[in-house]
Design a protein around this motif. Structure first.
Motif, PDB file in Angstrom:
ATOM      1  N   GLU A 186      -3.189   0.547  13.365  1.00  0.00           N
ATOM      2  CA  GLU A 186      -2.614   0.525  12.012  1.00  0.00           C
ATOM      3  C   GLU A 186      -3.124  -0.680  11.226  1.00  0.00           C
ATOM      4  O   GLU A 186      -3.370  -0.576  10.020  1.00  0.00           O
ATOM      5  CB  GLU A 186      -1.089   0.524  12.087  1.00  0.00           C
ATOM      6  CG  GLU A 186      -0.506   1.867  12.532  1.00  0.00           C
ATOM      7  CD  GLU A 186       0.967   1.793  12.918  1.00  0.00           C
ATOM      8  OE1 GLU A 186       1.569   2.850  13.127  1.00  0.00           O
ATOM      9  OE2 GLU A 186       1.500   0.667  13.011  1.00  0.00           O
ATOM     10  N   VAL A 234      -6.586   0.199  10.016  1.00  0.00           N
ATOM     11  CA  VAL A 234      -6.504   1.117   8.884  1.00  0.00           C
ATOM     12  C   VAL A 234      -6.072   0.371   7.629  1.00  0.00           C
ATOM     13  O   VAL A 234      -6.643   0.563   6.548  1.00  0.00           O
ATOM     14  CB  VAL A 234      -5.528   2.273   9.191  1.00  0.00           C
ATOM     15  CG1 VAL A 234      -5.242   3.088   7.926  1.00  0.00           C
ATOM     16  CG2 VAL A 234      -6.095   3.182  10.284  1.00  0.00           C
ATOM     17  N   MET A 235      -5.092  -0.491   7.752  1.00  0.00           N
ATOM     18  CA  MET A 235      -4.630  -1.257   6.591  1.00  0.00           C
ATOM     19  C   MET A 235      -5.756  -2.106   6.016  1.00  0.00           C
ATOM     20  O   MET A 235      -5.950  -2.173   4.795  1.00  0.00           O
ATOM     21  CB  MET A 235      -3.448  -2.155   6.987  1.00  0.00           C
ATOM     22  CG  MET A 235      -2.937  -3.018   5.840  1.00  0.00           C
ATOM     23  SD  MET A 235      -1.461  -3.988   6.292  1.00  0.00           S
ATOM     24  CE  MET A 235      -1.244  -4.989   4.830  1.00  0.00           C
ATOM     25  N   VAL A 275      -8.283   0.304   4.242  1.00  0.00           N
ATOM     26  CA  VAL A 275      -7.694   0.953   3.071  1.00  0.00           C
ATOM     27  C   VAL A 275      -7.530  -0.049   1.925  1.00  0.00           C
ATOM     28  O   VAL A 275      -7.845   0.263   0.771  1.00  0.00           O
ATOM     29  CB  VAL A 275      -6.335   1.595   3.424  1.00  0.00           C
ATOM     30  CG1 VAL A 275      -5.579   1.981   2.161  1.00  0.00           C
ATOM     31  CG2 VAL A 275      -6.545   2.823   4.301  1.00  0.00           C
ATOM     32  N   ASN A 325      -9.789   7.593   2.813  1.00  0.00           N
ATOM     33  CA  ASN A 325      -9.383   7.987   4.162  1.00  0.00           C
ATOM     34  C   ASN A 325     -10.561   8.512   4.981  1.00  0.00           C
ATOM     35  O   ASN A 325     -10.700   8.204   6.175  1.00  0.00           O
ATOM     36  CB  ASN A 325      -8.294   9.067   4.084  1.00  0.00           C
ATOM     37  CG  ASN A 325      -6.983   8.511   3.552  1.00  0.00           C
ATOM     38  OD1 ASN A 325      -6.744   7.305   3.584  1.00  0.00           O
ATOM     39  ND2 ASN A 325      -6.123   9.385   3.062  1.00  0.00           N
ATOM     40  N   LYS A 328      -4.618   9.460   7.694  1.00  0.00           N
ATOM     41  CA  LYS A 328      -3.486   9.635   6.784  1.00  0.00           C
ATOM     42  C   LYS A 328      -2.170   9.311   7.484  1.00  0.00           C
ATOM     43  O   LYS A 328      -1.271   8.694   6.890  1.00  0.00           O
ATOM     44  CB  LYS A 328      -3.452  11.069   6.252  1.00  0.00           C
ATOM     45  CG  LYS A 328      -4.528  11.382   5.220  1.00  0.00           C
ATOM     46  CD  LYS A 328      -4.383  12.808   4.701  1.00  0.00           C
ATOM     47  CE  LYS A 328      -5.443  13.131   3.661  1.00  0.00           C
ATOM     48  NZ  LYS A 328      -5.305  14.528   3.153  1.00  0.00           N
ATOM     49  N   ARG A 353      -1.992   5.602   7.923  1.00  0.00           N
ATOM     50  CA  ARG A 353      -1.768   4.997   6.611  1.00  0.00           C
ATOM     51  C   ARG A 353      -0.314   5.140   6.192  1.00  0.00           C
ATOM     52  O   ARG A 353       0.289   4.196   5.662  1.00  0.00           O
ATOM     53  CB  ARG A 353      -2.693   5.648   5.580  1.00  0.00           C
ATOM     54  CG  ARG A 353      -2.554   5.118   4.174  1.00  0.00           C
ATOM     55  CD  ARG A 353      -3.664   5.661   3.299  1.00  0.00           C
ATOM     56  NE  ARG A 353      -3.490   5.310   1.902  1.00  0.00           N
ATOM     57  CZ  ARG A 353      -4.428   5.473   0.980  1.00  0.00           C
ATOM     58  NH1 ARG A 353      -5.597   5.985   1.305  1.00  0.00           N
ATOM     59  NH2 ARG A 353      -4.196   5.121  -0.283  1.00  0.00           N
TER      60      ARG A 353
END
Length: 212
Positions: free
Chosen positions: A155, A158-159, A162, A168, A183, A186
């Motif tokens: 996570e 991904v953070m 993003v 994505n 997704k 996120r």
């Protein structure tokens, strides 16, 4: 009369006075209490350091000339201890070099004795508001760090991507994940961080110093 905002009784702003003249300490204490402030008085820097202090917004009203450690040296000592309590200097023997040194080291004000009560109250009100704001920012950052610590390693990845502006699909390509999996991660990140929008998440990443 200057009014000082008080959040609640448990966190009533407190003014610490450090001056070796008892009559000055008593006069200032009476002045500050007249506007609803708590007061703690000390005759020297050593007395101040020997006391535990309340966890509440406040400031330090400090005389330049003190027995033992001078007010200016005490300012440096507090900075080395990471004590960021705002300082208002007062002196009956002030000069330009003293005030310049004090202000460069972070003092908020430098008042020459005798000063008007209103000038002191205004300086204290400003210092307390500065300290309260700094405490709010520190509390918010601590909460943010706690939320970030709750993220899984994936996570966090991904953070980072993003909030760096990647879509994505691009994040999935970098991490070897499907777009739907990105997704999901996120969404978990947004929920755990308490972010209501991508823009808010980007601000949080900036505050945390996250770089992809």
């Amino acid at each position: 009369m200057t009014r000082v905002p008080i959040a609640n009784a448990a966190r009533t702003p407190i003014v610490c006075i450090v001056d070796d003249d008892a009559s000055v300490r008593e006069a200032l204490a009476s002045l500050f209490r007249s506007v609803g402030l708590s007061v703690a008085s000390f005759g020297s820097a050593a007395d101040f350091l020997a006391r535990d202090h309340a966890d509440a917004p406040g400031c330090l009203v400090l005389d330049v000339r003190l027995p033992g450690v001078s007010g200016l040296d005490f300012q440096s000592q507090l900075a080395s201890m990471d004590n960021r309590l705002p300082i208002i200097f007062m002196t009956g023997h002030g000069d330009i070099p003293m005030s310049v040194r004090a202000m460069k080291a972070g003092a908020l004000d430098f008042l020459a004795k005798p000063f008007r009560d209103q000038d002191m109250l205004d300086a204290v009100a400003n210092a307390i508001e500065r300290d309260a704001a700094a405490r709010r920012d520190a509390d918010a950052l601590a909460t943010l760090r706690q939320a970030y610590a709750s993220l899984t390693p994936r996570e966090r990845e991904v953070m980072g991507h993003v909030t760096a502006g990647l879509m994505n699909k691009q994040v999935g390509g970098l991490l070897g994940l499907s777009e739907i999996t990105v997704k999901i991660h996120r969404g978990n990140v947004m929920r755990k961080m308490g972010a209501k929008s991508l823009a808010e998440l980007v601000k949080q990443a900036e505050a945390l110093g996250i770089r992809s």
